[in-house]
Design a protein around this motif. Structure first.
Motif, PDB file in Angstrom:
ATOM      1  N   GLU A 218       0.849  -1.185   0.000  1.00 31.40           N
ATOM      2  CA  GLU A 218       0.000   0.000   0.000  1.00 31.40           C
ATOM      3  C   GLU A 218       0.881   1.230   0.000  1.00 31.40           C
ATOM      4  N   GLU A 219       0.564   2.177  -0.886  1.00 32.61           N
ATOM      5  CA  GLU A 219       1.335   3.413  -0.929  1.00 32.61           C
ATOM      6  C   GLU A 219       0.410   4.603  -1.095  1.00 32.61           C
ATOM      7  N   ILE A 220       0.913   5.764  -0.733  1.00 31.46           N
ATOM      8  CA  ILE A 220       0.137   7.002  -0.809  1.00 31.46           C
ATOM      9  C   ILE A 220       0.085   7.472  -2.258  1.00 31.46           C
ATOM     10  N   THR A 221      -1.111   7.889  -2.702  1.00 28.37           N
ATOM     11  CA  THR A 221      -1.275   8.363  -4.073  1.00 28.37           C
ATOM     12  C   THR A 221      -1.708   9.828  -4.139  1.00 28.37           C
ATOM     13  N   PHE A 222      -2.226  10.377  -3.039  1.00 32.55           N
ATOM     14  CA  PHE A 222      -2.754  11.733  -3.042  1.00 32.55           C
ATOM     15  C   PHE A 222      -2.762  12.279  -1.622  1.00 32.55           C
ATOM     16  N   ILE A 223      -2.382  13.556  -1.483  1.00 34.35           N
ATOM     17  CA  ILE A 223      -2.421  14.219  -0.179  1.00 34.35           C
ATOM     18  C   ILE A 223      -3.081  15.582  -0.369  1.00 34.35           C
ATOM     19  N   GLU A 224      -4.020  15.888   0.513  1.00 32.27           N
ATOM     20  CA  GLU A 224      -4.631  17.213   0.506  1.00 32.27           C
ATOM     21  C   GLU A 224      -4.586  17.765   1.926  1.00 32.27           C
ATOM     22  N   LEU A 225      -4.154  18.999   2.036  1.00 30.55           N
ATOM     23  CA  LEU A 225      -4.110  19.692   3.325  1.00 30.55           C
ATOM     24  C   LEU A 225      -4.869  20.995   3.162  1.00 30.55           C
ATOM     25  N   SER A 226      -5.860  21.220   4.009  1.00 29.39           N
ATOM     26  CA  SER A 226      -6.608  22.473   3.922  1.00 29.39           C
ATOM     27  C   SER A 226      -6.782  23.082   5.305  1.00 29.39           C
TER      28      SER A 226
ATOM     29  N   SER B 230      -8.953   5.575   1.675  1.00 31.46           N
ATOM     30  CA  SER B 230      -8.938   7.032   1.748  1.00 31.46           C
ATOM     31  C   SER B 230      -9.166   7.404   3.211  1.00 31.46           C
ATOM     32  N   HIS B 231      -8.371   8.336   3.715  1.00 30.83           N
ATOM     33  CA  HIS B 231      -8.448   8.723   5.124  1.00 30.83           C
ATOM     34  C   HIS B 231      -8.627  10.236   5.212  1.00 30.83           C
ATOM     35  N   VAL B 232      -9.463  10.689   6.131  1.00 27.63           N
ATOM     36  CA  VAL B 232      -9.663  12.113   6.380  1.00 27.63           C
ATOM     37  C   VAL B 232      -9.476  12.358   7.870  1.00 27.63           C
ATOM     38  N   PHE B 233      -8.644  13.357   8.172  1.00 26.34           N
ATOM     39  CA  PHE B 233      -8.360  13.710   9.564  1.00 26.34           C
ATOM     40  C   PHE B 233      -8.631  15.198   9.750  1.00 26.34           C
ATOM     41  N   VAL B 234      -9.487  15.548  10.700  1.00 24.51           N
ATOM     42  CA  VAL B 234      -9.818  16.933  10.977  1.00 24.51           C
ATOM     43  C   VAL B 234      -9.325  17.277  12.376  1.00 24.51           C
ATOM     44  N   ASN B 235      -8.510  18.300  12.466  1.00 23.86           N
ATOM     45  CA  ASN B 235      -7.996  18.777  13.758  1.00 23.86           C
ATOM     46  C   ASN B 235      -7.446  17.640  14.614  1.00 23.86           C
ATOM     47  N   ALA B 236      -6.553  16.868  14.055  1.00 19.45           N
ATOM     48  CA  ALA B 236      -6.006  15.707  14.769  1.00 19.45           C
ATOM     49  C   ALA B 236      -4.803  16.074  15.640  1.00 19.45           C
ATOM     50  N   TYR B 237      -4.725  17.343  16.028  1.00 22.88           N
ATOM     51  CA  TYR B 237      -3.572  17.841  16.791  1.00 22.88           C
ATOM     52  C   TYR B 237      -3.277  17.043  18.055  1.00 22.88           C
ATOM     53  N   SER B 238      -4.308  16.613  18.735  1.00 22.64           N
ATOM     54  CA  SER B 238      -4.094  15.956  20.023  1.00 22.64           C
ATOM     55  C   SER B 238      -3.833  14.454  19.903  1.00 22.64           C
ATOM     56  N   ASP B 239      -3.881  13.913  18.704  1.00 25.18           N
ATOM     57  CA  ASP B 239      -3.623  12.486  18.532  1.00 25.18           C
ATOM     58  C   ASP B 239      -2.128  12.206  18.692  1.00 25.18           C
ATOM     59  N   LYS B 240      -1.804  11.055  19.255  1.00 22.66           N
ATOM     60  CA  LYS B 240      -0.396  10.715  19.508  1.00 22.66           C
ATOM     61  C   LYS B 240       0.407  10.535  18.218  1.00 22.66           C
ATOM     62  N   HIS B 241      -0.266  10.339  17.083  1.00 19.52           N
ATOM     63  CA  HIS B 241       0.419  10.160  15.803  1.00 19.52           C
ATOM     64  C   HIS B 241       0.542  11.462  15.020  1.00 19.52           C
ATOM     65  N   TYR B 242       0.171  12.593  15.610  1.00 22.80           N
ATOM     66  CA  TYR B 242       0.169  13.861  14.870  1.00 22.80           C
ATOM     67  C   TYR B 242       1.569  14.296  14.446  1.00 22.80           C
ATOM     68  N   ARG B 243       2.582  13.807  15.089  1.00 23.33           N
ATOM     69  CA  ARG B 243       3.958  14.206  14.771  1.00 23.33           C
ATOM     70  C   ARG B 243       4.276  14.001  13.281  1.00 23.33           C
ATOM     71  N   GLN B 244       3.723  12.961  12.664  1.00 20.12           N
ATOM     72  CA  GLN B 244       3.989  12.715  11.250  1.00 20.12           C
ATOM     73  C   GLN B 244       3.375  13.806  10.368  1.00 20.12           C
ATOM     74  N   PHE B 245       2.267  14.398  10.781  1.00 18.75           N
ATOM     75  CA  PHE B 245       1.672  15.509  10.037  1.00 18.75           C
ATOM     76  C   PHE B 245       2.537  16.766  10.169  1.00 18.75           C
ATOM     77  N   GLU B 246       3.058  16.988  11.372  1.00 21.41           N
ATOM     78  CA  GLU B 246       3.967  18.122  11.584  1.00 21.41           C
ATOM     79  C   GLU B 246       5.221  17.980  10.720  1.00 21.41           C
ATOM     80  N   GLU B 247       5.771  16.791  10.677  1.00 24.11           N
ATOM     81  CA  GLU B 247       6.959  16.522   9.873  1.00 24.11           C
ATOM     82  C   GLU B 247       6.675  16.795   8.393  1.00 24.11           C
ATOM     83  N   PHE B 248       5.514  16.373   7.922  1.00 23.62           N
ATOM     84  CA  PHE B 248       5.106  16.619   6.539  1.00 23.62           C
ATOM     85  C   PHE B 248       5.059  18.121   6.256  1.00 23.62           C
TER      86      PHE B 248
END
Length: 160
Positions: free
Chosen positions: A39-47, A129-147
């Motif tokens: 499985e690999e990523i094919t699309f990323i959207e950040l809004s 397909s995954h959608v995350f809204v305001n996931a700041y407090s999740d323990k896995h949020y560090r990967q979004f910050e890195e992105f």
């Protein structure tokens, strides 16, 4: 050579050829099966959307392109930027994410009147397909910050 030896050689080479073909076919099907499981990523959207003035920014990234737009409803501004993306940059950006974590990431409710902007990540993979809204407090949020940090090196400063 006698006719018996020629027949034995023909049979031997026929069997050898048949085994070689069967072996090659098995390897090809094994490769297809292993790549189908990958499985690999094919699309990323950040809004980012919200605020009293109706601010928005939307970033869409695929393997070969990047599209960024932002604006503000209050003063009716809208800016867009498009560019190609290199394979190296795509791999660097997607390396921020751990696909195995996606199913356990939890979004937080939207409370725009209190906290302003909503941050939404939509990530499509070859399987989901995954959608995350305001996931700041999740323990896995560090990967979004890195992105987002890696993204700053790709988008020109005047568009950030």
């Amino acid at each position: 050579m006698s006719a018996i030896k020629l027949n034995i050689l023909k049979i031997f080479f026929s069997i050898l050829l048949l085994l070689t073909l069967l072996f090659c076919t098995k390897n090809e099907s094994a490769k297809k099966t292993s790549s189908a499981n990958h499985e690999e990523i094919t699309f990323i959207e950040l809004s980012h959307v919200g605020g009293e003035l109706g601010s928005y920014s939307n970033l869409k990234i695929t393997k070969d392109s990047i599209h960024f737009e932002r604006g503000m409803s209050a003063n009716k501004t809208h800016n867009e930027w498009h560019n190609k993306i290199s394979t190296k940059d795509w791999k660097n950006l997607t390396s921020s994410f751990k696909i195995k974590d996606f199913n356990s990431i939890e979004s937080s409710p939207s409370i725009q009147p209190i906290d302003g902007m909503d941050e939404t990540f939509q990530i499509k993979t070859t399987k989901n397909s995954h959608v995350f809204v305001n996931a700041y407090s999740d323990k896995h949020y560090r990967q979004f910050e890195e992105f987002k940090i890696k993204l700053q090196n790709i988008i020109p400063k005047k568009h950030q």
